[in-house]
Design a protein around this motif. Structure first.
Motif, PDB file in Angstrom:
ATOM      1  N   ILE A  61       0.849  -1.183   0.000  1.00  0.00           N
ATOM      2  CA  ILE A  61       0.000   0.000   0.000  1.00  0.00           C
ATOM      3  C   ILE A  61       0.892   1.244   0.000  1.00  0.00           C
ATOM      4  O   ILE A  61       1.846   1.339   0.782  1.00  0.00           O
ATOM      5  N   TYR A  62       0.546   2.192  -0.864  1.00  0.00           N
ATOM      6  CA  TYR A  62       1.271   3.455  -0.952  1.00  0.00           C
ATOM      7  C   TYR A  62       0.435   4.568  -0.336  1.00  0.00           C
ATOM      8  O   TYR A  62      -0.778   4.638  -0.548  1.00  0.00           O
ATOM      9  N   ARG A  63       1.096   5.444   0.407  1.00  0.00           N
ATOM     10  CA  ARG A  63       0.394   6.631   0.913  1.00  0.00           C
ATOM     11  C   ARG A  63      -0.167   7.436  -0.244  1.00  0.00           C
ATOM     12  O   ARG A  63      -1.323   7.874  -0.214  1.00  0.00           O
ATOM     13  N   ASP A  64       0.611   7.633  -1.275  1.00  0.00           N
ATOM     14  CA  ASP A  64       0.173   8.325  -2.479  1.00  0.00           C
ATOM     15  C   ASP A  64       0.096   7.308  -3.618  1.00  0.00           C
ATOM     16  O   ASP A  64       1.125   6.918  -4.168  1.00  0.00           O
ATOM     17  N   PRO A  65      -1.095   6.868  -3.977  1.00  0.00           N
ATOM     18  CA  PRO A  65      -1.214   5.846  -5.028  1.00  0.00           C
ATOM     19  C   PRO A  65      -0.633   6.282  -6.360  1.00  0.00           C
ATOM     20  O   PRO A  65      -0.279   5.443  -7.191  1.00  0.00           O
ATOM     21  N   HIS A  66      -0.537   7.594  -6.566  1.00  0.00           N
ATOM     22  CA  HIS A  66      -0.007   8.089  -7.839  1.00  0.00           C
ATOM     23  C   HIS A  66       1.514   7.982  -7.923  1.00  0.00           C
ATOM     24  O   HIS A  66       2.094   8.232  -8.979  1.00  0.00           O
ATOM     25  N   SER A  67       2.148   7.642  -6.826  1.00  0.00           N
ATOM     26  CA  SER A  67       3.612   7.547  -6.822  1.00  0.00           C
ATOM     27  C   SER A  67       4.107   6.116  -6.978  1.00  0.00           C
ATOM     28  O   SER A  67       5.296   5.852  -6.835  1.00  0.00           O
ATOM     29  N   ILE A  68       3.191   5.202  -7.263  1.00  0.00           N
ATOM     30  CA  ILE A  68       3.592   3.805  -7.447  1.00  0.00           C
ATOM     31  C   ILE A  68       4.595   3.703  -8.600  1.00  0.00           C
ATOM     32  O   ILE A  68       4.404   4.286  -9.661  1.00  0.00           O
ATOM     33  N   GLY A  69       5.667   2.981  -8.366  1.00  0.00           N
ATOM     34  CA  GLY A  69       6.675   2.795  -9.399  1.00  0.00           C
ATOM     35  C   GLY A  69       7.867   3.710  -9.247  1.00  0.00           C
ATOM     36  O   GLY A  69       8.901   3.482  -9.870  1.00  0.00           O
ATOM     37  N   THR A  70       7.742   4.755  -8.439  1.00  0.00           N
ATOM     38  CA  THR A  70       8.891   5.607  -8.190  1.00  0.00           C
ATOM     39  C   THR A  70       9.717   5.008  -7.054  1.00  0.00           C
ATOM     40  O   THR A  70       9.239   4.166  -6.298  1.00  0.00           O
ATOM     41  N   ASP A  71      10.946   5.454  -6.934  1.00  0.00           N
ATOM     42  CA  ASP A  71      11.845   4.840  -5.953  1.00  0.00           C
ATOM     43  C   ASP A  71      12.178   5.768  -4.790  1.00  0.00           C
ATOM     44  O   ASP A  71      13.116   5.519  -4.039  1.00  0.00           O
ATOM     45  N   SER A  72      11.407   6.844  -4.621  1.00  0.00           N
ATOM     46  CA  SER A  72      11.712   7.812  -3.566  1.00  0.00           C
ATOM     47  C   SER A  72      10.807   7.601  -2.358  1.00  0.00           C
ATOM     48  O   SER A  72      10.157   8.523  -1.874  1.00  0.00           O
ATOM     49  N   HIS A  73      10.761   6.360  -1.861  1.00  0.00           N
ATOM     50  CA  HIS A  73       9.869   6.044  -0.756  1.00  0.00           C
ATOM     51  C   HIS A  73      10.622   5.469   0.439  1.00  0.00           C
ATOM     52  O   HIS A  73      11.655   4.813   0.281  1.00  0.00           O
ATOM     53  N   LYS A  74      10.059   5.724   1.598  1.00  0.00           N
ATOM     54  CA  LYS A  74      10.427   4.963   2.779  1.00  0.00           C
ATOM     55  C   LYS A  74       9.431   3.803   2.884  1.00  0.00           C
ATOM     56  O   LYS A  74       8.341   3.849   2.326  1.00  0.00           O
ATOM     57  N   ARG A  75       9.813   2.781   3.653  1.00  0.00           N
ATOM     58  CA  ARG A  75       8.916   1.635   3.811  1.00  0.00           C
ATOM     59  C   ARG A  75       8.904   1.177   5.254  1.00  0.00           C
ATOM     60  O   ARG A  75       9.943   1.087   5.902  1.00  0.00           O
ATOM     61  N   LEU A  76       7.716   0.887   5.738  1.00  0.00           N
ATOM     62  CA  LEU A  76       7.551   0.221   7.017  1.00  0.00           C
ATOM     63  C   LEU A  76       6.795  -1.066   6.786  1.00  0.00           C
ATOM     64  O   LEU A  76       5.765  -1.081   6.092  1.00  0.00           O
TER      65      LEU A  76
END
Length: 306
Positions: A61-76
């Motif tokens: 699950i992404y906080r911002d669904p529109h950012s799926i596929g980008t690599d600028s994320h933190k993950r928990l």
């Protein structure tokens, strides 16, 4: 303005068990374990995209669904259970960053003793963060003194109507459920159905990522096979889907509903009505009730990207 009215409920004389009537239901896409009272199948397309909730194939699950596929994320990574009823030591609990328990770790008749055992077990888990909200079986917990409960549950963070921020992810937890009456002994954190929305659910903040409750919203994995009724809270349903809109809502309580479903706001205009907006919102709902009678379910694993 609340859509919820007193006439939402019928009452069974003597038992005072709330029976919801004439109320809109959520339209759901089931990601696993289609509830036995519903027709339909797992939405294989969504399940393929979102995952299965297992250690090897977690829900993503992404906080911002529109950012799926980008690599600028933190993950928990969240590892989640509920309603373990003194059987948590029988589970294989995957590793992760945050361990979540949504209530009823014990049974009501031995609550005080077994909460100590539960705390000791949780202390052995390797997760950096460990979160717990109460459930209706935790009758030894005093709702007026959450500070005392935190002292007892020293190996985890006890959440009661408050926000916890973990590395930028905002999580709100609330233990309440609809009051069922004098014939039910496991009634910790029960609340009058006609007041629970205004007194409890209306105070859930909007800017949260994840919502933890013990009880489910009405019509979302909330069926009771004994009564053949949906026993979730309609006030909670409206607050969650029309105002709060978390990315994830985790709960337990209704053991028949174990499993996960996705809610898509654009498909539920009947429920959302005048509160609907042009912005769509998807919410992952997961019933985590592990105790499945003769067998135990598995912890649910969620990777949250933000």
């Amino acid at each position: 303005m609340f859509l919820f009215k007193l006439s939402t409920y019928n009452w069974v004389p003597g038992l005072r068990v709330p029976r919801v009537r004439n109320h809109p239901r959520a339209v759901l896409h089931h990601l696993n374990r289609v509830p036995h009272w519903e027709e339909g199948t797992v939405d294989s397309v969504l399940a393929e995209r979102i995952g299965a909730g297992t250690e090897d194939n977690p829900f993503v699950i992404y906080r911002d669904p529109h950012s799926i596929g980008t690599d600028s994320h933190k993950r928990l990574r969240f590892v989640c259970v509920s309603d373990t009823h003194n059987q948590i030591d029988k589970l294989t609990i995957p590793r992760g960053d945050v361990f979540v328990h949504c209530g009823d770790a014990v049974k009501y008749y031995s609550s005080a003793r077994d909460l100590l055992k539960f705390n000791k077990f949780v202390g052995t888990l390797p997760h950096t963060h460990k979160l717990f909200i109460s459930g209706n079986h935790c009758i030894s917990i005093n709702p007026e003194r959450p500070d005392l409960t935190q002292e007892i549950l020293s190996n985890m963070t006890y959440i009661q109507d408050q926000i916890i921020d973990i590395e930028g992810v905002r999580i709100y937890g609330s233990p309440w459920q609809l009051k069922r009456g004098l014939f039910y002994r496991a009634e910790a954190f029960s609340y009058a159905p006609e007041n629970i929305r205004a007194d409890k659910w209306a105070h859930i903040p909007e800017d949260i990522d994840i919502l933890l409750t013990h009880s489910p919203p009405y019509s979302i994995r909330d069926h009771c096979s004994k009564s053949a009724e949906h026993l979730g809270c309609p006030g909670l349903l409206h607050e969650v889907v029309t105002r709060v809109k978390p990315r994830i809502h985790l709960f337990g309580h209704m053991h028949d509903g174990y499993g996960a479903s996705l809610y898509k706001s654009e498909e539920n205009q009947t429920l959302e009505g005048e509160n609907s907006t042009s912005l769509s919102s998807d919410i992952l709902f997961v019933n985590l009730a592990i105790d499945q009678g003769r067998r135990l379910g598995d912890p649910v694993v969620i990777d949250y990207f933000y």
